[in-house]
Write a protein that holds these residues in place. Sequence first.
Motif, PDB file in Angstrom:
ATOM      1  N   ALA A 129       0.830  -1.206   0.000  1.00 14.07           N
ATOM      2  CA  ALA A 129       0.000   0.000   0.000  1.00 14.07           C
ATOM      3  C   ALA A 129       0.863   1.253   0.000  1.00 14.07           C
ATOM      4  CB  ALA A 129      -0.926  -0.007   1.217  1.00 14.07           C
ATOM      5  N   SER A 130       1.975   1.203   0.718  1.00 13.90           N
ATOM      6  CA  SER A 130       2.894   2.340   0.746  1.00 13.90           C
ATOM      7  C   SER A 130       3.506   2.584  -0.633  1.00 13.90           C
ATOM      8  CB  SER A 130       4.002   2.084   1.772  1.00 13.90           C
ATOM      9  OG  SER A 130       4.896   3.171   1.824  1.00 13.90           O
ATOM     10  N   ILE A 131       3.835   1.508  -1.320  1.00 15.71           N
ATOM     11  CA  ILE A 131       4.399   1.622  -2.676  1.00 15.71           C
ATOM     12  C   ILE A 131       3.345   2.129  -3.652  1.00 15.71           C
ATOM     13  CG2 ILE A 131       5.370   0.321  -4.620  1.00 15.71           C
ATOM     14  CD1 ILE A 131       6.530  -1.611  -2.430  1.00 15.71           C
ATOM     15  N   TRP A 132       2.143   1.610  -3.535  1.00 19.72           N
ATOM     16  CA  TRP A 132       1.074   1.976  -4.461  1.00 19.72           C
ATOM     17  C   TRP A 132       0.401   3.300  -4.122  1.00 19.72           C
ATOM     18  CZ3 TRP A 132      -1.908  -3.257  -5.562  1.00 19.72           C
ATOM     19  CH2 TRP A 132      -1.115  -4.041  -6.423  1.00 19.72           C
ATOM     20  N   GLY A 133       0.677   3.837  -2.906  1.00 19.74           N
ATOM     21  CA  GLY A 133       0.064   5.088  -2.506  1.00 19.74           C
ATOM     22  C   GLY A 133      -1.425   4.952  -2.267  1.00 19.74           C
ATOM     23  N   THR A 134      -1.795   3.860  -1.610  1.00 24.56           N
ATOM     24  CA  THR A 134      -3.204   3.587  -1.369  1.00 24.56           C
ATOM     25  C   THR A 134      -3.397   3.066   0.045  1.00 24.56           C
ATOM     26  OG1 THR A 134      -5.141   2.431  -2.269  1.00 24.56           O
ATOM     27  CG2 THR A 134      -3.089   1.179  -2.159  1.00 24.56           C
ATOM     28  N   ASN A 135      -4.631   2.840   0.422  1.00 24.07           N
ATOM     29  CA  ASN A 135      -4.949   2.262   1.727  1.00 24.07           C
ATOM     30  C   ASN A 135      -4.816   0.756   1.652  1.00 24.07           C
ATOM     31  OD1 ASN A 135      -6.745   1.078   3.880  1.00 24.07           O
ATOM     32  ND2 ASN A 135      -6.991   3.260   4.370  1.00 24.07           N
ATOM     33  N   GLU A 136      -4.215   0.169   2.672  1.00 27.77           N
ATOM     34  CA  GLU A 136      -3.990  -1.277   2.608  1.00 27.77           C
ATOM     35  C   GLU A 136      -5.290  -2.075   2.559  1.00 27.77           C
ATOM     36  OE1 GLU A 136      -2.555  -3.225   6.435  1.00 27.77           O
ATOM     37  OE2 GLU A 136      -2.085  -1.115   6.858  1.00 27.77           O
ATOM     38  N   ASN A 137      -6.382  -1.481   3.054  1.00 24.25           N
ATOM     39  CA  ASN A 137      -7.671  -2.178   2.995  1.00 24.25           C
ATOM     40  C   ASN A 137      -8.191  -2.326   1.574  1.00 24.25           C
ATOM     41  OD1 ASN A 137      -7.830  -2.502   5.800  1.00 24.25           O
ATOM     42  ND2 ASN A 137      -8.769  -0.482   6.071  1.00 24.25           N
ATOM     43  N   SER A 138      -7.608  -1.550   0.650  1.00 25.52           N
ATOM     44  CA  SER A 138      -8.043  -1.636  -0.747  1.00 25.52           C
ATOM     45  C   SER A 138      -7.347  -2.768  -1.489  1.00 25.52           C
ATOM     46  CB  SER A 138      -7.761  -0.310  -1.458  1.00 25.52           C
ATOM     47  OG  SER A 138      -6.361  -0.097  -1.604  1.00 25.52           O
ATOM     48  N   ILE A 139      -6.362  -3.383  -0.840  1.00 30.32           N
ATOM     49  CA  ILE A 139      -5.635  -4.496  -1.458  1.00 30.32           C
ATOM     50  C   ILE A 139      -6.242  -5.800  -0.972  1.00 30.32           C
ATOM     51  CG2 ILE A 139      -3.398  -5.643  -1.688  1.00 30.32           C
ATOM     52  CD1 ILE A 139      -2.100  -2.886  -1.178  1.00 30.32           C
ATOM     53  N   SER A 140      -6.726  -6.601  -1.875  1.00 28.87           N
ATOM     54  CA  SER A 140      -7.414  -7.837  -1.491  1.00 28.87           C
ATOM     55  C   SER A 140      -6.430  -8.907  -1.036  1.00 28.87           C
ATOM     56  CB  SER A 140      -8.228  -8.380  -2.667  1.00 28.87           C
ATOM     57  OG  SER A 140      -7.360  -8.860  -3.687  1.00 28.87           O
ATOM     58  N   ASP A 141      -6.950  -9.843  -0.264  1.00 27.58           N
ATOM     59  CA  ASP A 141      -6.136 -10.991   0.153  1.00 27.58           C
ATOM     60  C   ASP A 141      -5.651 -11.767  -1.066  1.00 27.58           C
ATOM     61  OD1 ASP A 141      -6.525 -10.363   2.811  1.00 27.58           O
ATOM     62  OD2 ASP A 141      -8.144 -11.818   3.114  1.00 27.58           O
ATOM     63  N   ALA A 142      -6.512 -11.865  -2.084  1.00 26.27           N
ATOM     64  CA  ALA A 142      -6.146 -12.628  -3.279  1.00 26.27           C
ATOM     65  C   ALA A 142      -4.924 -12.025  -3.953  1.00 26.27           C
ATOM     66  CB  ALA A 142      -7.322 -12.671  -4.256  1.00 26.27           C
ATOM     67  N   VAL A 143      -4.866 -10.701  -4.032  1.00 28.56           N
ATOM     68  CA  VAL A 143      -3.743 -10.029  -4.690  1.00 28.56           C
ATOM     69  C   VAL A 143      -2.457 -10.195  -3.890  1.00 28.56           C
ATOM     70  CG1 VAL A 143      -2.784  -7.759  -5.273  1.00 28.56           C
ATOM     71  CG2 VAL A 143      -5.077  -8.377  -6.025  1.00 28.56           C
ATOM     72  N   ILE A 144      -2.497  -9.944  -2.584  1.00 28.23           N
ATOM     73  CA  ILE A 144      -1.270 -10.040  -1.793  1.00 28.23           C
ATOM     74  C   ILE A 144      -0.800 -11.489  -1.692  1.00 28.23           C
ATOM     75  CG2 ILE A 144      -2.273 -10.285   0.522  1.00 28.23           C
ATOM     76  CD1 ILE A 144       0.708  -8.033  -0.462  1.00 28.23           C
ATOM     77  N   ASN A 145      -1.738 -12.426  -1.643  1.00 25.99           N
ATOM     78  CA  ASN A 145      -1.354 -13.842  -1.585  1.00 25.99           C
ATOM     79  C   ASN A 145      -0.709 -14.282  -2.894  1.00 25.99           C
ATOM     80  OD1 ASN A 145      -2.330 -14.066   1.012  1.00 25.99           O
ATOM     81  ND2 ASN A 145      -4.298 -14.936   0.399  1.00 25.99           N
ATOM     82  N   ASP A 146      -1.289 -13.850  -4.009  1.00 28.42           N
ATOM     83  CA  ASP A 146      -0.708 -14.219  -5.302  1.00 28.42           C
ATOM     84  C   ASP A 146       0.653 -13.569  -5.490  1.00 28.42           C
ATOM     85  OD1 ASP A 146      -0.761 -15.424  -7.980  1.00 28.42           O
ATOM     86  OD2 ASP A 146      -0.914 -13.353  -8.669  1.00 28.42           O
ATOM     87  N   LEU A 147       0.798 -12.336  -5.036  1.00 25.73           N
ATOM     88  CA  LEU A 147       2.090 -11.659  -5.146  1.00 25.73           C
ATOM     89  C   LEU A 147       3.160 -12.400  -4.364  1.00 25.73           C
ATOM     90  CD1 LEU A 147       3.944  -9.404  -6.049  1.00 25.73           C
ATOM     91  CD2 LEU A 147       3.019  -7.974  -4.202  1.00 25.73           C
ATOM     92  N   ASN A 148       2.852 -12.785  -3.137  1.00 19.17           N
ATOM     93  CA  ASN A 148       3.839 -13.522  -2.345  1.00 19.17           C
ATOM     94  C   ASN A 148       4.123 -14.900  -2.929  1.00 19.17           C
ATOM     95  OD1 ASN A 148       4.863 -12.192   0.297  1.00 19.17           O
ATOM     96  ND2 ASN A 148       2.722 -11.574   0.183  1.00 19.17           N
ATOM     97  N   SER A 149       3.101 -15.543  -3.456  1.00 18.60           N
ATOM     98  CA  SER A 149       3.301 -16.829  -4.113  1.00 18.60           C
ATOM     99  C   SER A 149       4.235 -16.669  -5.306  1.00 18.60           C
ATOM    100  CB  SER A 149       1.947 -17.391  -4.567  1.00 18.60           C
ATOM    101  OG  SER A 149       2.114 -18.602  -5.267  1.00 18.60           O
ATOM    102  N   CYS A 150       4.022 -15.611  -6.075  1.00 16.01           N
ATOM    103  CA  CYS A 150       4.857 -15.312  -7.240  1.00 16.01           C
ATOM    104  C   CYS A 150       6.309 -15.067  -6.832  1.00 16.01           C
ATOM    105  CB  CYS A 150       4.292 -14.083  -7.948  1.00 16.01           C
ATOM    106  SG  CYS A 150       5.395 -13.344  -9.164  1.00 16.01           S
ATOM    107  N   LEU A 151       6.517 -14.258  -5.819  1.00 13.94           N
ATOM    108  CA  LEU A 151       7.878 -13.931  -5.373  1.00 13.94           C
ATOM    109  C   LEU A 151       8.621 -15.179  -4.925  1.00 13.94           C
ATOM    110  CD1 LEU A 151       7.148 -10.657  -3.333  1.00 13.94           C
ATOM    111  CD2 LEU A 151       7.979 -10.840  -5.690  1.00 13.94           C
ATOM    112  N   ASN A 152       7.906 -16.077  -4.264  1.00 10.83           N
ATOM    113  CA  ASN A 152       8.512 -17.338  -3.827  1.00 10.83           C
ATOM    114  C   ASN A 152       8.788 -18.261  -5.003  1.00 10.83           C
ATOM    115  OD1 ASN A 152       8.499 -17.991  -0.597  1.00 10.83           O
ATOM    116  ND2 ASN A 152       6.984 -16.435  -1.104  1.00 10.83           N
ATOM    117  N   LEU A 153       7.778 -18.425  -5.852  1.00 11.69           N
ATOM    118  CA  LEU A 153       7.869 -19.380  -6.957  1.00 11.69           C
ATOM    119  C   LEU A 153       9.014 -19.047  -7.900  1.00 11.69           C
ATOM    120  CD1 LEU A 153       6.708 -21.762  -8.577  1.00 11.69           C
ATOM    121  CD2 LEU A 153       5.144 -20.133  -9.676  1.00 11.69           C
TER     122      LEU A 153
END
Length: 222
Positions: free
Chosen positions: A57-81
């Motif tokens: 959220a800090s990088i995107w300049g938005t409220n963290e509540n606007s970021i869905s669990d699906a997006v953050i989970n997929d991002l972390n999965s991607c970074l690991n994979l």
Amino acid sequence: MSIKFTDAAKHFKGTKEQIEAFEYLQKNTSPDVLVEFAKLYRKQPEVKLLITKKQLASIWGTNENSISDAVINDLNSCLNLFKINTQSRMRHFISQISHESGAGKWMKELASGDAYEGRRDIGNTQPGDGKKYKGAGFIQLTGRANYSSFSKYMNDPKIMNGVDYVSSKYPATSAGFWWHNNNMNALCDKNPSVEEVTRKVNGGYRGLEDRKKYYNRCISVI
């Protein structure tokens, strides 16, 4: 199937009841059915939390509540994979996808996809392929051929359902697939400039200042 019968048995993990069911199936059903059963319960690799909603959220300049669990989970999965797990790799990857997606606003191409109809160079050989396989994800996976390659890599045939599935299920992972295929981690390990990474991602320097903005934000939180 990509998982062999013996591999399924080796990696099976479940409750006592599931194990009993698995043992029963070993004796009373076909290997193909057993493989599908085992795939549901085999042990999955641990996904390490590499970036939080607050950081993104800090990088995107938005409220963290606007970021869905699906997006953050997929991002972390991607970074690991794809082993996008060092400061340089993460900063460059996240800054690039932030620009390409308008800070997560666009998870699929805004255009209709009609321009890709009949584009055999990207595998669009069937009527409707242009719209169905238009750009999806944070670095817009495009074309039947690229969707097919991604589907095989992820062992997920549903990817061939098209843009809506990929954009909602794999917005970051589809971008990570491109990153991996283009050997971007190796480039990031050389401590490149934003210009160097942008040229590889974009083929030029379109949106360079915006990419630099996100990269500087990444430096402050990663």
